[in-house]
Scaffold this motif. Sequence first.
Motif, mmCIF file in Angstrom:
data_model
loop_
_atom_site.group_PDB
_atom_site.id
_atom_site.type_symbol
_atom_site.label_atom_id
_atom_site.label_comp_id
_atom_site.label_asym_id
_atom_site.label_seq_id
_atom_site.Cartn_x
_atom_site.Cartn_y
_atom_site.Cartn_z
ATOM 1 N N ALA A 28 0.810 -1.225 0.000
ATOM 2 C CA ALA A 28 0.000 0.000 0.000
ATOM 3 C C ALA A 28 0.844 1.276 0.000
ATOM 4 N N ALA A 29 1.899 1.317 0.835
ATOM 5 C CA ALA A 29 2.637 2.565 1.052
ATOM 6 C C ALA A 29 3.784 2.785 0.078
ATOM 7 N N ILE A 30 4.435 1.728 -0.352
ATOM 8 C CA ILE A 30 5.621 1.877 -1.194
ATOM 9 C C ILE A 30 5.366 2.622 -2.502
ATOM 10 N N PRO A 31 4.236 2.418 -3.202
ATOM 11 C CA PRO A 31 4.042 3.139 -4.475
ATOM 12 C C PRO A 31 4.167 4.655 -4.358
ATOM 13 N N ALA A 32 3.693 5.228 -3.264
ATOM 14 C CA ALA A 32 3.818 6.684 -3.067
ATOM 15 C C ALA A 32 5.273 7.077 -2.876
ATOM 16 N N PHE A 33 5.988 6.282 -2.089
ATOM 17 C CA PHE A 33 7.416 6.512 -1.830
ATOM 18 C C PHE A 33 8.206 6.441 -3.135
ATOM 19 N N LYS A 34 7.998 5.397 -3.898
ATOM 20 C CA LYS A 34 8.729 5.187 -5.147
ATOM 21 C C LYS A 34 8.415 6.292 -6.157
ATOM 22 N N TYR A 35 7.142 6.654 -6.267
ATOM 23 C CA TYR A 35 6.743 7.705 -7.210
ATOM 24 C C TYR A 35 7.457 9.011 -6.882
ATOM 25 N N PHE A 36 7.542 9.324 -5.599
ATOM 26 C CA PHE A 36 8.176 10.580 -5.191
ATOM 27 C C PHE A 36 9.639 10.631 -5.617
ATOM 28 N N TYR A 37 10.395 9.576 -5.301
ATOM 29 C CA TYR A 37 11.829 9.615 -5.584
ATOM 30 C C TYR A 37 12.108 9.558 -7.084
ATOM 31 N N GLU A 38 11.347 8.792 -7.817
ATOM 32 C CA GLU A 38 11.544 8.724 -9.264
ATOM 33 C C GLU A 38 11.334 10.086 -9.918
#
Length: 667
Positions: free
Chosen positions: A605-615
Amino acid sequence: MKYILGFFTILAVAICAWLLYLYSNIRFELDKVVNYQPRLTTQIFDKDGKLVSNLFSKENRVYVKYDNIPARVIEALVAIEDTQFFEHNGINPDAISRAIIKDIKAGALVEGASTLTQQLIKTLILTREKKIIRKIKEVLLALKLETILTKEEILERYLNQVYFGHGYYGIKTAAKGYFDKELYELNLKEIAMLVGLPRAPSFYDPTRNLKFSLARANQVIKRMNTLGWINKKEYEEAMKHTPKIYDKTLTQNKAPYIVDYVLKTLKDELKDIKTGGYKINLTVDLDAQRIAKEGLDVAYQKILKRDQYFRNLNKKRGIDKEYDEEGNELSEDRFVQNVNGSFISMENNTGKILAMVGGIDYKKSNFNRVVQSKRQPGSAIKPFIYQAALDIGYSPATKIADISRTYEYKVGDSEETKKWKPKNYGGKYKGLISLRDALIYSRNLATINLVTDIGIDVVYETLKKYGFKDMPYDLSITLGSFVISPLDLSQAYSIISNDGTEVKPYIINSIINRNGTGINFEPETRYVTSKEQAFLTKDIMHETVIRGTGKRAKVKGLDLAGKTGTTNNNVDAWFCGFSPSIQTIVWFGNDDNTPMRRSETGGIAAIPAFKYFYENYLKLHPELKREFEKPEGVRTSVINGKKEYFTNTSKLPVNTIDIPKENQIQF
């Protein structure tokens, strides 16, 4: 003749005495003009000077000094409102004579003859009603004011005080509002439109009546041409031009969760925050804020998509009920009704908050879950437990038992004995595993056994040293059974991301008052552990992203470290991680603390937001530091054929091969 002369003498004396009396009653009111202190809009800016929001009460006004007002603005204003402004002493006798004649012919007060000085007085002190007594007061005060203030000071006050329609007070505010320009960027037609507005601001408002606003502007331009203040080319170009008009909200609030947090932070320090004209410079990056909000929404939409998938699957299988881990019946409706999220990013080494999104949709809920929500961290607490172990001599290669145990305990003063039998996610056991692998794969049983070996008292006191509060004094803290806000968890995680030194998250860089003076804010730091010891945990978290529970967070070309967190029954889903320079905490859950679907773990649930931000932030800032650095005091060895790090505190078992420093691999 003598009596007539005497009568007029007495009358003149009486009039003079009355005027003196009248002036003596109103002269102190000039203080409002001389010591001009208008309501001023407080403006909030991001770290690069981009406007985040306007804060004001009743009057939206941004002040501009006379020296920063273009000469063309002054010329246009004087041309249409008071051509002899720089020659008269506050009143214009010729204009008064013309007005009196017209008023006599009309039998009423149909035309005024107010100079800019009189208009300023009327706006600040007197009413707009058309009465002789008000006009006399206006004249007396205008004559006196011109002996106190310079012409430039009068114009400065006028252009900052008058109303320009659409909620804009002052010409700088109107320029930015109507044309999205600074004063120095305005062309002649735009200037003409602005100086023509105070005559009838609502009627000439270009967002409502552009046709009439342009017609009024053309009058200004024609007058300037008649006076010879513009040439033929300027006149023709201005007459043909139609500016682009903006119809913006007055607050222009681009980050409502952040603005609310700033207001809450400053409520005791700045009582006049909405009228004091402060410039509040934030640590926030509006680009980062936008990307964070997008990332949170991307993750949220994936949650909804999975929810719909399982609904369809249940329908296909004929399943009409779902249950949690304890066998309690769950309602499908709550899966999507209450799900929300939060996101906070900050600089590792300063604590400067770059982005803060307190929820999925501010319009539906202004509750800031970053600051106000307190949730159980679950497995997101584990890096601190492992840091505690490392700091007392454990190493990443130390073996710990990943086996099941049953614990008996009593509830309160009751004689009743209950049993607690914790388990790993997935239910399997690994036997003896390294401390490194236990954290990489978030093994619950290994962590509980580690705490048992260390001692609950040692772990409890160490977690308190790290800043955690209100924890239960039992083994449940191993699985993050207490509550904490994402903001406070960010502060704790800085111990690891910032090499052993905790930094307090903060959002305000500086505050400047209307006089141009102010204060700057600096990072607040606290030493907790050495950079060498913090690096060991950082390295394990780095490997967690490479091959562990956080592997979905990987971003090409950027070192990342992180830890997932999922609480019982999937009530909370976290991902806490960082790059070499930026740390981010993401949370998802139901606002009412009911379980989400079993699919909604921290890693899902949480990782997609994290990954989107850094990319996406990396695309905007390719200059960001890409790789973690190993401190000088950390050495490298080989154990069981694999490279491992150790320090003077966290020494490896004796059957290791020490790699010479020149052959050590940096990552």
